[in-house]
Motif scaffolding. Structure first.
Motif, PDB file in Angstrom:
ATOM      1  N   ARG A  51      45.346  27.107  43.062  1.00 20.97           N
ATOM      2  CA  ARG A  51      45.581  28.515  42.726  1.00 20.97           C
ATOM      3  C   ARG A  51      45.955  28.682  41.259  1.00 20.97           C
ATOM      4  O   ARG A  51      46.513  27.788  40.642  1.00 20.97           O
ATOM      5  CB  ARG A  51      46.736  29.082  43.567  1.00 20.97           C
ATOM      6  N   VAL A  52      45.662  29.858  40.754  1.00 21.15           N
ATOM      7  CA  VAL A  52      46.135  30.257  39.433  1.00 21.15           C
ATOM      8  C   VAL A  52      47.122  31.391  39.672  1.00 21.15           C
ATOM      9  O   VAL A  52      46.804  32.340  40.388  1.00 21.15           O
ATOM     10  CB  VAL A  52      44.971  30.758  38.552  1.00 21.15           C
ATOM     11  N   TYR A  53      48.304  31.271  39.134  1.00 16.19           N
ATOM     12  CA  TYR A  53      49.336  32.278  39.387  1.00 16.19           C
ATOM     13  C   TYR A  53      48.915  33.622  38.784  1.00 16.19           C
ATOM     14  O   TYR A  53      48.606  33.694  37.605  1.00 16.19           O
ATOM     15  CB  TYR A  53      50.657  31.805  38.790  1.00 16.19           C
ATOM     16  N   PRO A  54      48.871  34.685  39.599  1.00 16.84           N
ATOM     17  CA  PRO A  54      48.380  35.977  39.096  1.00 16.84           C
ATOM     18  C   PRO A  54      49.354  36.593  38.090  1.00 16.84           C
ATOM     19  O   PRO A  54      50.539  36.700  38.375  1.00 16.84           O
ATOM     20  CB  PRO A  54      48.303  36.855  40.352  1.00 16.84           C
TER      21      PRO A  54
ATOM     22  N   GLY B 295      45.091  39.950  41.879  1.00 20.89           N
ATOM     23  CA  GLY B 295      45.246  38.764  42.714  1.00 20.89           C
ATOM     24  C   GLY B 295      46.456  38.848  43.634  1.00 20.89           C
ATOM     25  O   GLY B 295      46.800  37.894  44.319  1.00 20.89           O
TER      26      GLY B 295
ATOM     27  N   LYS C  12      48.730  40.513  46.866  1.00 21.78           N
ATOM     28  CA  LYS C  12      48.586  41.188  48.145  1.00 21.78           C
ATOM     29  C   LYS C  12      49.765  42.131  48.271  1.00 21.78           C
ATOM     30  O   LYS C  12      50.908  41.701  48.339  1.00 21.78           O
ATOM     31  CB  LYS C  12      48.527  40.182  49.290  1.00 21.78           C
TER      32      LYS C  12
ATOM     33  N   GLU D  71      35.771  36.594  49.558  1.00 23.77           N
ATOM     34  CA  GLU D  71      35.906  35.257  48.959  1.00 23.77           C
ATOM     35  C   GLU D  71      34.618  34.834  48.274  1.00 23.77           C
ATOM     36  O   GLU D  71      34.633  34.233  47.199  1.00 23.77           O
ATOM     37  CB  GLU D  71      36.285  34.227  50.036  1.00 23.77           C
TER      38      GLU D  71
ATOM     39  N   PHE E 215      34.985  34.185  44.416  1.00 27.74           N
ATOM     40  CA  PHE E 215      35.053  32.794  43.983  1.00 27.74           C
ATOM     41  C   PHE E 215      33.685  32.163  43.749  1.00 27.74           C
ATOM     42  O   PHE E 215      33.574  31.121  43.118  1.00 27.74           O
ATOM     43  CB  PHE E 215      35.895  31.978  44.964  1.00 27.74           C
TER      44      PHE E 215
ATOM     45  N   GLU F 221      46.830  35.664  53.264  1.00 28.86           N
ATOM     46  CA  GLU F 221      46.810  34.600  52.250  1.00 28.86           C
ATOM     47  C   GLU F 221      45.424  34.415  51.631  1.00 28.86           C
ATOM     48  O   GLU F 221      45.265  33.655  50.678  1.00 28.86           O
ATOM     49  CB  GLU F 221      47.302  33.265  52.833  1.00 28.86           C
TER      50      GLU F 221
ATOM     51  N   VAL G  43      41.850  31.529  41.678  1.00 23.17           N
ATOM     52  CA  VAL G  43      41.771  30.078  41.773  1.00 23.17           C
ATOM     53  C   VAL G  43      41.161  29.511  40.500  1.00 23.17           C
ATOM     54  O   VAL G  43      40.452  30.208  39.778  1.00 23.17           O
ATOM     55  CB  VAL G  43      40.938  29.624  43.000  1.00 23.17           C
TER      56      VAL G  43
ATOM     57  N   THR H 201      53.379  39.133  52.498  1.00 32.09           N
ATOM     58  CA  THR H 201      52.774  39.731  51.310  1.00 32.09           C
ATOM     59  C   THR H 201      53.712  39.599  50.107  1.00 32.09           C
ATOM     60  O   THR H 201      54.867  39.243  50.249  1.00 32.09           O
ATOM     61  CB  THR H 201      52.472  41.208  51.567  1.00 32.09           C
ATOM     62  N   GLU H 202      53.174  39.928  48.957  1.00 27.06           N
ATOM     63  CA  GLU H 202      53.962  39.790  47.735  1.00 27.06           C
ATOM     64  C   GLU H 202      54.584  41.130  47.355  1.00 27.06           C
ATOM     65  O   GLU H 202      54.404  41.621  46.254  1.00 27.06           O
ATOM     66  CB  GLU H 202      53.081  39.212  46.629  1.00 27.06           C
TER      67      GLU H 202
ATOM     68  N   ARG I 159      56.659  41.597  44.024  1.00 23.74           N
ATOM     69  CA  ARG I 159      57.255  40.323  43.640  1.00 23.74           C
ATOM     70  C   ARG I 159      56.595  39.710  42.436  1.00 23.74           C
ATOM     71  O   ARG I 159      57.160  38.831  41.802  1.00 23.74           O
ATOM     72  CB  ARG I 159      57.128  39.312  44.778  1.00 23.74           C
ATOM     73  N   LEU I 160      55.356  40.111  42.172  1.00 26.10           N
ATOM     74  CA  LEU I 160      54.670  39.462  41.057  1.00 26.10           C
ATOM     75  C   LEU I 160      54.926  40.191  39.747  1.00 26.10           C
ATOM     76  O   LEU I 160      54.472  39.784  38.698  1.00 26.10           O
ATOM     77  CB  LEU I 160      53.161  39.373  41.334  1.00 26.10           C
TER      78      LEU I 160
END
Ligand SMILES: Nc1ncnc2c1ncn2[C@@H]1O[C@H](COP(=O)(O)OP(=O)(O)OP(=O)(O)O)[C@@H](O)[C@H]1O
Ligand SMILES: [Mg+2]
Lengths: 589, 469
Positions: B128-131, B151, B153, B245, B249, B298, B303, B335-336, B362-363
């Motif tokens: 993963r790449v942190y959004p 990225g 949710k 996806e 991706f 999830e 990515v 979820t975030e 959260r992000l």
């Protein structure tokens, strides 16, 4: 090594039944199907073998072969664990990424420890010595922060007939021979240990050393001791993960084992991204050099989630045995309990509360009992495992079974409060509902560091906060203005305590971590404010005037304005506090 | 679809048991768990299904379209020999398909670029790449205080009758990337819309809104409506995310996924679980609801090795507006963050009626500040939260002792509270604000408060922004 032991007869998600050999052991690891999915025997009845499969079982058919390995679910132990990230059954995730790309495919085999790395081993023992378990054979610099101590494994006693000279070895090369009545044992740096069996130690010690976390509400008010166990329950978004990350970052443990058990993928990515760039304030080395990560995220197979907790604690015990203080964070134990529930449900076991199996409490007890400060098998070294378990109660209702059972086995309870979190009071640890049973045990620790006053200051501050909460009940009905001034001062000091001390912003560079020294200085100056103000208010000065003193704002901001390295600045604040108070006092005498 | 016979699967004639959406067949061997099945009725019509449990001589099949009209004697079941896969391709953008991915817009089946397993596989956390790229939605309550990140949710917790659809449509219409991120975002933007058990007019509302915004050719709609078979909606988010996806991706697209209504999805799951006699946890939902939802939520993020992303905005209605109900509760745990709508604000005529305090992104922490939005963003948001939280206390006090009896500072808080709700949170359904505008409105509201009440922002920030607007 693996032999055919039977064939699948029934598949229901992660639970599979096979029929075959009656010589398979309970908790033995088996491999299922042509893809060799890893599984564990969880039930035996006649020739029917019940398995929990650690990988996705989609496509698995009755008739598929099952192979035995003769071994219980075990982890690999040796240099190379630190700085790694594993899944719940200790497969290294970076290797899985190399083999199967972005997505985790099933049936991929990968050893936990890389076999070809050479490690620089220096013997610390002479051959000819009589050795016993736990004895130091030699050391390997595993990371600049961690010296890996290679020990005689549990169960091995005898005479050391050979030890490898200093040099570079792989983990599979012999480094020592131990001879006893039953022959010669060849030791390598690679050892194995079954995860469900606690590693033995000589005896337990009382938990009298603080685990310094740098989090003010924890260290000052609800301290955790090395070798102790804490639970941090809270609804979603209350701050469990941030608190666990903060402890992983700033606590004075030597080794951190962080188990992401059924939680978010991005949270593990966050750790992987951040830790290599953060510096451990105690060793000045990158944090990653002391960290082991286990990630079995919410969408990874549920049986491996169940195993991840055991994998983590076994690695923690292994470093404990080397004499390290290890802190293990499990985020979240509720997801682990749910994994138990899911497996149990598919087995159609009789449920106890809310569908959880009746053995939930026993499993939780076994897990938390693996925390402890001990003298290791060599009878000389001390080490500890501290457990900090997050609990995610459904509906943030602490009366649910996982929270309730957990409180029986921990001694430190950090209750997260949704109301505080939504008011953005972080960490949202409720100071009235939380407790630590280690308070009395760590008093000498504070005294040894010249802070004998800690216990008194803490009690005084808590008393003010408790009085505040009672007064708030009154305020809700009549407003603060109706209170006499001495009581309004309690509200004012409590506000300073809440906003200036208890609230701690994990994202602020200075505020994120507070040394013990600074914590004590902060607390005592706030209480000094209270005492001096009380004297002045008693002489007739209204609280509104005290509240408007410039120092109040300074006190609210000292958490972010005073760096840990310059705590003496608080001395200056104290001087201006006294000056302002002196002036005011002279007005009212 | 590739039919069972082409793949050489097994076929049995006659069912042993039919119960609710489930058909049990006996006398079959070697059927795979989770394998696809085709259930054929007396008239030869095919319904698709999936294997839930297999034994040596039986298989339990859930039939997505339900079992109405199936008989014990005349039902035959063909097993496909592999888990459910659907064809995916960029051509699916602009199309409308059913909950299983079959076209229902009268057009031809899109050419498959790839056949993908609808279950997907978990993303390896190391891949993963942190959004971190901020999405500007133009909505102040989001951008200012609950920033959406590419990225992420981020669900909307709503209640029946609240304007969650309108809010979601507004987000879709107004979303742009702020300073960072890449300029080709608009060109690589796609929407995957999955409906589970929603009403026809809601689906029509979204379709019109996408059309009006000119985005319809970039939208793939997966529709399982209220009168469609409930069990089918257990697959719908998975088929939709399988396409997402692929687009994100494999085709480097920025995919915004709207899933509505997740409460209907969970109810279908509960129904199936109850019919199977499983041990329930809370309110009759199965103990694996958390894991099951995680398999949906999830499937989001960024990515390594792909320039695309999946951002998820699930919508769910909270039964009785109860945030502790298992559906919002378990969602919030996965979820975030969450955007919570308030009936009380809605009734006061505030749009969007976002309850700021229980909402969370959260992000946000890593996606705001000088490099992303503005230097004062984090402390301004913290100050707004703290002040607005205090407003709640002051309001309840005022309701007891009366507004006039409040201290002067507290009266200022009441004024701040009103301005904050009306001017900061409240805005037009067509109004799109820049982050700058949002932050300035925030400062304007804060400037109602006495300076020394502002302890979350720095002195320097106060000097720069206080009272200026
Ligand atoms: N000490 C803190 N400082 C600043 N922000 C915090 C702190 N603790 C929590 N937060 C804020 O609260 C949010 C939620 O915290 P966190 O992710 O730790 O919750 P959680 O309890 O782990 O939730 P879940 O059970 O859903 O995983 C964070 O994203 C952050 O914005
Ligand atoms: Mg968390």
């Amino acid at each position: 090594m693996s032999v055919l032991i039977g064939h699948v007869v029934w598949v229901n998600g992660p639970v599979v039944r096979a029929r075959g050999s009656e010589h398979v052991g309970l908790l033995e690891v088996v491999e299922v199907g042509d893809e060799h999915l890893v599984a564990e025997v969880i039930g035996l009845e006649g020739d029917v073998i019940t398995l929990q499969v650690y990988e996705e079982t989609s496509g698995l058919r009755p008739g598929a072969p099952v192979f035995g390995t003769g071994l219980p679910l075990s982890v690999e132990l040796g240099p190379g664990l630190v700085q790694s990230i594993f899944d719940g059954i200790q497969r290294p995730l970076p290797v899985l990424e190399m083999r199967s790309g972005t997505f985790l495919a099933k049936g991929i085999e990968a050893t936990a420890l890389y076999r070809k790395s050479k490690w620089s081993f220096t013997p610390q023992i002479e051959s000819g010595t009589d050795v016993r378990p736990g004895q130091l054979l030699g050391a390997v610099p595993e990371t600049p922060a961690i010296d890996h101590r290679v020990l005689v494994p549990p169960g091995i006693v005898g005479r050391l007939t050979w030890v490898a000279p200093a040099g570079e070895y792989t983990i599979e090369e012999p480094i020592a021979h131990v001879e006893n009545g039953s022959g010669t044992t060849v030791l390598t740096m690679l050892q194995r240990w079954p995860v469900r069996r606690p590693r033995p130690y000589h005896h337990r010690l009382p938990p009298t050393e603080m685990l310094v976390t740098g989090q003010r509400v924890l260290d000052t008010f609800f301290p955790l001791a090395k070798g102790g166990a804490a639970a941090i329950p809270g609804g979603f978004g209350a701050g469990k993960t941030v608190t666990q990350h903060q402890i992983a970052k700033w606590s004075d443990a030597d080794v951190i084992v962080y188990v992401g058990c059924g939680e978010r993928g991005n949270e593990m990515t966050d750790v992987l991204r951040e830790f290599p760039h953060l510096t451990d304030p105690h060793t000045n080395r990158p944090l990653m050099e002391r960290t082991i990560l286990i990630a079995n995220t919410s969408n990874m197979p549920v049986a491996a989630r169940e195993a991840s907790i055991y994998t983590g604690i076994t690695l923690a015990e292994y470093y404990r045995d080397m004499g390290y203080d290890v802190a293990l964070m499990a985020d979240s134990t509720s997801r682990w309990a749910e994994a138990l529930r899911e497996i149990s449900g598919r087995l159609e076991e009789m449920p106890a509360e809310e569908g959880y199996p009746a053995y939930l409490a026993a499993r939780l007890a076994e897990f938390y009992e693996r925390a402890g400060r001990v003298v290791t098998l060599n009878q000389e070294t001390t080490g500890s495992v501290t457990i900090i378990g997050a609990v995610s109660p459904q509906g943030a209702d602490f009366s649910e079974p996982v929270t309730q059972h957990t409180t029986r086995f921990i001694r430190c309870f950090w209750a997260l409060d949704k109301a505080l979190a939504s008011a953005r009071h972080f960490p949202a640890i409720n100071w009235l509902d939380s407790y630590s049973e280690y308070v009395d045990e760590v008093v000498p620790w504070w005294q040894d560091r010249g802070h004998g006053e800690w216990h008194r200051l803490r009690a005084h501050a808590l008393e003010i906060l408790q009085r505040e909460s009672r007064l708030q009940q009154v305020v809700k009905l009549v407003g603060p203005d109706a209170l006499p001034d001495d009581q309004r001062l309690v509200l004012e000091t409590a506000r300073l305590l809440r906003e200036g001390f208890l609230q701690q912003n994990a994202l602020d560079e200075i505020d994120s971590f507070t040394t013990i020294e600074k914590q004590i200085r902060m607390l005592s100056i706030i209480l000094r404010f209270h005492d001096r103000a009380a004297a002045i208010v008693a002489k007739g000065c209204p609280v509104v005037i005290v509240r408007r003193l410039p120092v109040v704002n300074t006190l609210l901001r000292m958490k972010t304005s005073v760096p840990n390295s310059q705590v003496d600045l608080i001395g200056e604040i104290e001087r201006s506090l006294d000056e302002e108070m002196d002036e005011l006092e002279s007005d009212y005498s | 679809m590739i039919s069972a016979s082409e793949r050489g699967g097994q076929e049995v004639v006659g069912a042993a048991r039919i119960e609710g959406p489930i058909v049990v067949v006996e006398g079959v061997t070697g059927i795979g768990y989770d394998e696809m099945a085709e259930v054929v009725d007396r008239q030869g019509r095919i319904r698709r299904g999936r294997v839930l449990e297999v034994g040596e001589r039986f298989a339990v099949v859930e039939v997505f379209a339900g079992t109405t009209g199936l008989t014990i004697a005349d039902t035959s079941v063909r097993f496909v020999g592999e888990p459910m896969r659907i064809p995916v391709s960029s051509e699916m953008l602009g199309r409308i398909v059913d909950g299983l991915g079959e076209p229902i817009d009268g057009g031809p089946a899109p050419l498959a670029e790839h056949w993908a397993d609808v279950n997907g596989q978990p993303i390896n956390p190391t891949a993963r790449v942190y959004p971190r790229d901020t999405i500007q939605t133009g909505i102040s309550a989001l951008d200012g205080m609950n920033t959406l990140v590419l990225g992420q949710k981020l669900p909307i917790f709503s209640g029946s009758g609240l304007p969650h659809d309108r809010l979601a449509a507004q987000i879709v219409r107004q979303a742009t990337l702020t300073h960072t991120g890449d300029a080709s975002y608009a060109k690589r933007f796609a929407i995957v819309f999955a409906a589970m058990g929603i009403k026809h007019d809601v689906a029509a509302f979204f379709r019109e809104s996408f059309t009006a915004g000119g985005a319809i050719s970039r939208v793939a709609m997966f529709l399982n409506l209220a009168d469609d078979p409930p069990i089918e909606r257990l697959v719908t988010p998975h088929t939709a995310l399988t396409l997402a996806e692929f687009l994100a991706f494999e085709r480097d697209m920025h995919v915004l996924v709207i899933l509505t209504d997740m409460t209907n999805y969970c109810e279908a799951l509960r129904q199936l679980s109850n019919i199977r006699g499983e041990v329930p946890s809370r309110k009759g939902y199965p103990g694996y609801l958390y894991s099951n939802l995680a398999m949906v939520y999830e499937r989001t993020g960024r990515v390594k090795g792909s320039r695309g992303s999946i951002t998820q905005i699930p919508i769910l209605t909270m039964p009785n507006d109860d945030i502790t109900h298992p559906v919002p509760d378990l969602t919030g745990y996965i979820t975030e963050g969450q955007i919570v709508l308030s009936r009380e604000m809605f009734q006061r005529g505030i749009y969007p009626p976002i309850a700021v305090l229980p909402s969370l992104s959260r992000l946000m922490k890593d996606s705001i500040g000088p490099e992303h939005t503005r230097a004062d963003h984090a402390s301004l948001a913290a100050q707004l939260y703290a002040a607005y939280a205090h407003v709640q206390d002051v309001r309840s006090l005022a309701s007891v002792i009366g507004e006039e009896e409040l201290a002067t500072a507290d009266q200022a808080y009441l004024r701040f509270g009103r301005a904050f709700e009306q001017e900061f949170v409240g805005q037009g359904p067509e109004e799109s604000r820049t982050i700058e505008q949002t932050l300035d409105i925030g400062w304007r509201a804060l400037s109602i408060l006495p300076r020394d009440e502002l302890t979350r922002v720095s002195e320097a920030e106060i000097n720069e922004h206080y009272g200026e607007h």
